[in-house]
Design an enzyme around this catalytic site. Sequence first.
Site, short mmCIF file in Angstrom:
data_model
loop_
_atom_site.label_atom_id
_atom_site.label_comp_id
_atom_site.label_asym_id
_atom_site.label_seq_id
_atom_site.Cartn_x
_atom_site.Cartn_y
_atom_site.Cartn_z
N SER A 6 0.69 -1.10 -0.11
CA SER A 6 -0.04 0.06 0.12
C SER A 6 1.00 1.15 0.12
CB SER A 6 -0.91 0.01 1.11
OG SER A 6 -1.99 -0.92 1.01
N LYS A 27 -9.01 -6.28 11.18
CA LYS A 27 -10.16 -5.59 10.58
C LYS A 27 -11.55 -5.49 11.65
CE LYS A 27 -8.72 -6.35 5.73
NZ LYS A 27 -9.09 -6.81 4.50
#
Length: 286
Positions: A18, A67
């Site tokens: 990322s 998450k």
Amino acid sequence: MNASRAVVLGYPVRHSRSPIVHGHWLKTYGLEGSYEHAEVAPENFPDFVRGFEADGIVGGNVTIPHKEAAFALVDEADEEAAALGAVNTLWLDHGKLHGANTDGLGFLANLDVGAPGWAKDRGVAVVLGAGGAALSVVRALAGRGFDKVVVVNRTSSRAEKAARLAGSAGLAIGYDEVWRWLPSANVVVNATALGMTGKDPLDLHIGELAQEAVVNDLVYVPLVTNLIASARANGNHAVDGLGMLLHQAVPGFERWFGVRPEVTEELRSLVIADIEGRSGSAPTSA
Ligand code: NAP
């Protein structure tokens, strides 16, 4: 005003591509700002996120294993995150912590670009795997109106949980029954960890697929998995998983830095060069 600072939160997280993606966009659009790895152990995750504002962090991506913990911390979750109980994108807005899950959007955009018209006949979709990524894929396929979303998984309870996300279109089966569904499948998606560098390959009898069926592997390290290679050899259109990683990153960048970025061939080549130069690094969803 200070330049915006965003992070990717994981444990471990050094393998995440990322920072390459967001760093490229910051440079392309001439924006002040930064995007860095933030390796945070699970026990420190809530404090780290609660400290965003004080640390000058505007938000970030969230990957394994955080998450679900991120979902528990947000003040506002988007519809996708609420349905999945998992957040992969965080941002602060007027002191409130917002969370979204953009994996399904990334999955759909990857196929829309890589195999235009892939969902036009709807029909049968076969999803291999029932982990976090598969849940997003199942919801996305049901949202596109597939008549049947067949979830194939080693652990049947997880297959059933995933299939429920497709409502009446969902069906959970084991690998011993996959032969029943492959000949009528319009789309086949590998959402298992099989085929990743360092894991066993996925063993699927691709020859049973119709020529028109589209095959997608979420795995992108290696870029050409044995599933992608055998699908192409069989004459099927096959789409690798890298586009999903790139497209799921778009909404976060727009929230943090104020520009909606484009997924380009230049960006894709940059990440491929990193994958090829770092063979063996495990992929991640952010
Ligand atoms: P996860 O939650 O750990 O789920 C892993 C899945 O793989 C489960 O369904 C698991 O089955 C199955 N599996 C693992 N080993 C297996 C084996 N030996 N035989 C049969 N099934 C096996 O992982 P995830 O986050 O969903 O990620 C799944 C894959 O998608 C990974 O390869 C990840 O890199 C990729 N991914 C890619 C993107 C992208 O942007 N392209 C985004 C997210 C994820 P059980 O339930 O039976 O254990």
